[in-house]
Design an enzyme around this catalytic site. Structure first.
Site, PDB file in Angstrom:
ATOM      1  N   HIS A 195     -60.985 -14.632 -25.456  1.00 23.80           N
ATOM      2  CA  HIS A 195     -59.562 -14.264 -25.388  1.00 23.80           C
ATOM      3  C   HIS A 195     -59.248 -12.939 -26.074  1.00 23.80           C
ATOM      4  O   HIS A 195     -58.441 -12.161 -25.590  1.00 23.80           O
ATOM      5  CB  HIS A 195     -58.709 -15.369 -26.026  1.00 23.80           C
ATOM      6  CG  HIS A 195     -58.992 -16.734 -25.473  1.00 23.80           C
ATOM      7  ND1 HIS A 195     -58.599 -17.127 -24.219  1.00 23.80           N
ATOM      8  CD2 HIS A 195     -59.662 -17.798 -25.998  1.00 23.80           C
ATOM      9  CE1 HIS A 195     -58.998 -18.386 -23.994  1.00 23.80           C
ATOM     10  NE2 HIS A 195     -59.643 -18.809 -25.054  1.00 23.80           N
ATOM     11  N   HIS A 248     -55.293 -22.838 -32.582  1.00 23.35           N
ATOM     12  CA  HIS A 248     -56.451 -22.922 -31.685  1.00 23.35           C
ATOM     13  C   HIS A 248     -56.788 -21.516 -31.208  1.00 23.35           C
ATOM     14  O   HIS A 248     -57.936 -21.116 -31.233  1.00 23.35           O
ATOM     15  CB  HIS A 248     -56.150 -23.866 -30.513  1.00 23.35           C
ATOM     16  CG  HIS A 248     -57.334 -24.131 -29.628  1.00 23.35           C
ATOM     17  ND1 HIS A 248     -57.360 -25.107 -28.681  1.00 23.35           N
ATOM     18  CD2 HIS A 248     -58.529 -23.532 -29.559  1.00 23.35           C
ATOM     19  CE1 HIS A 248     -58.533 -25.109 -28.057  1.00 23.35           C
ATOM     20  NE2 HIS A 248     -59.257 -24.153 -28.573  1.00 23.35           N
ATOM     21  N   GLU A 277     -63.447 -17.525 -29.697  1.00 23.79           N
ATOM     22  CA  GLU A 277     -62.059 -17.109 -29.449  1.00 23.79           C
ATOM     23  C   GLU A 277     -61.971 -15.602 -29.214  1.00 23.79           C
ATOM     24  O   GLU A 277     -61.232 -15.142 -28.348  1.00 23.79           O
ATOM     25  CB  GLU A 277     -61.154 -17.538 -30.615  1.00 23.79           C
ATOM     26  CG  GLU A 277     -60.961 -19.042 -30.726  1.00 23.79           C
ATOM     27  CD  GLU A 277     -60.330 -19.679 -29.488  1.00 23.79           C
ATOM     28  OE1 GLU A 277     -59.312 -19.155 -28.992  1.00 23.79           O
ATOM     29  OE2 GLU A 277     -60.863 -20.690 -28.998  1.00 23.79           O
TER      30      GLU A 277
END
Ligand SMILES: *[C@@H]1O[C@H](CO)[C@@H](O)[C@H](O)[C@H]1NC(C)=O
Ligand SMILES: *[C@@H]1O[C@H](CO)[C@@H](O)[C@H](O)[C@H]1NC(C)=O
Ligand SMILES: *[C@@H]1O[C@H](CO)[C@@H](O)[C@H](O)[C@H]1NC(C)=O
Ligand SMILES: *[C@@H]1O[C@H](CO)[C@@H](O)[C@H](O)[C@H]1NC(C)=O
Ligand SMILES: *[C@@H]1O[C@H](CO)[C@@H](O)[C@H](O)[C@H]1NC(C)=O
Length: 250
Positions: free
Chosen positions: A120, A69, A116
């Site tokens: 992050h 993920h 993503e």
């Protein structure tokens, strides 16, 4: 893979990292940056459960292996809004990205990877070893391959299907292999149904060794979440029977 191998890889290095002394590095990292973080989560997801949580979006039969993920710093999100995602930088990783880090719901993976990176990756990039898109995504792939969760679970006979496992059995198997306990998240069971395993978050130091995740009691700040797949429905699993499904409907 011999179950002891990843343990040595990570825990051996873990102690080395502690006693090898990385204190100066730590001090420099902190305080100067508004988005400081202490450790990373390598988040594995179980595509069948992701599909269950997103039934409207789930068009195809879900994959039957744990996929990535994300690689998420704790305590930081969206750290650099001017650092835009550039798909071309992942050219050399494309085969592994599609296989191990796919968007499990949509045929075009670009939006997922962009999300993503922006949420992050731009925070992870505070570390020199992660300060480019290619470094960030390739490090996550490397950690995923080292942990090799799919092979290990198969090897110890924890397989998806119509049977259930006690959470403690899964957790103990993971401690045996890795020497640490990841955070294991489940979709709560509805109306008498048992909880369904959905995600595992392995906690990783800035030196890329596995560590135990901080217990919730001693850590007041909530861990980051990522709602790309409506995973807000997931909770830390209860210590009870846990379903590891191979099909959307049984
Ligand atoms: C943010 O990203 C921009 C564009 O890549 C870069 O020039 C800048 O150094 C980054 N800022 C930080 C604090 O990393
Ligand atoms: C995207 O990455 C490619 C390959 O590294 C590079 O050639 C290109 O200039 C980058 N595009 C932008 C907009 O930065
Ligand atoms: C996926 O979406 C991105 C962003 O809209 C687009 O640039 C790219 O061409 C798409 N890829 C495919 C294979 O359709
Ligand atoms: C992690 O926690 C488990 C269970 O509490 C313990 O057995 C193990 O030694 C710990 N591992 C490390 C590296 O601290
Ligand atoms: C764990 O048990 C509590 C209390 O019964 C319940 O509220 C919660 O939803 C359960 N969590 C899961 C993941 O099933």
């Amino acid at each position: 893979m011999n179950p002891i191998t990843p343990y040595c890889l990570f825990v051996g290095c873990f102690w080395l990292a502690i006693f090898g002394g990385t204190a100066t590095h730590e001090l420099e990292e902190n305080d100067e940056h508004p988005h400081k973080w202490e450790m990373l989560y390598l988040v594995h997801q179980w595509p069948v459960t992701v599909c269950k949580m997103n039934e409207h979006d789930c068009k195809e039969d879900p994959l039957l292996y744990w996929t990535i993920h994300g690689l998420w710093p704790d305590k930081a999100e969206d750290c650099n809004r001017t650092w835009h995602f550039n798909l071309s930088e992942l050219q050399d990783l494309m085969g592994d990205m599609k296989k191990y880090w796919p968007d499990v719901l949509h045929p075009n993976h670009t939006f997922f990877w962009k999300h993503e990176w922006e949420k992050h990756g731009t925070c992870a990039a505070m570390l020199e070893s992660l300060n480019s898109e290619e470094k960030y995504f390739s490090k996550a792939l490397e950690l995923y391959k080292r942990i090799d969760l799919n092979s290990y679970l198969l090897k110890v006979g924890i397989t998806p299907g119509s049977t259930s496992y006690q959470l403690a059995a899964i957790r103990d198997a993971l401690i045996d292999a890795y020497g640490v306990t990841p955070k294991i998240q489940c979709l709560p069971g509805e109306e008498g149904h048992i909880q369904i395993i959905g995600q595992m978050k392995f906690c990783i130091t800035k030196e890329f060794t596995l560590r135990n995740c901080t217990e919730p009691k001693t850590d007041p700040s909530p861990a980051p979440e990522d709602h790309f797949y409506h995973t807000e429905d997931l909770e830390i699993c209860n210590d009870t029977l846990t379903y590891y499904p191979s099909h959307l409907h049984e």
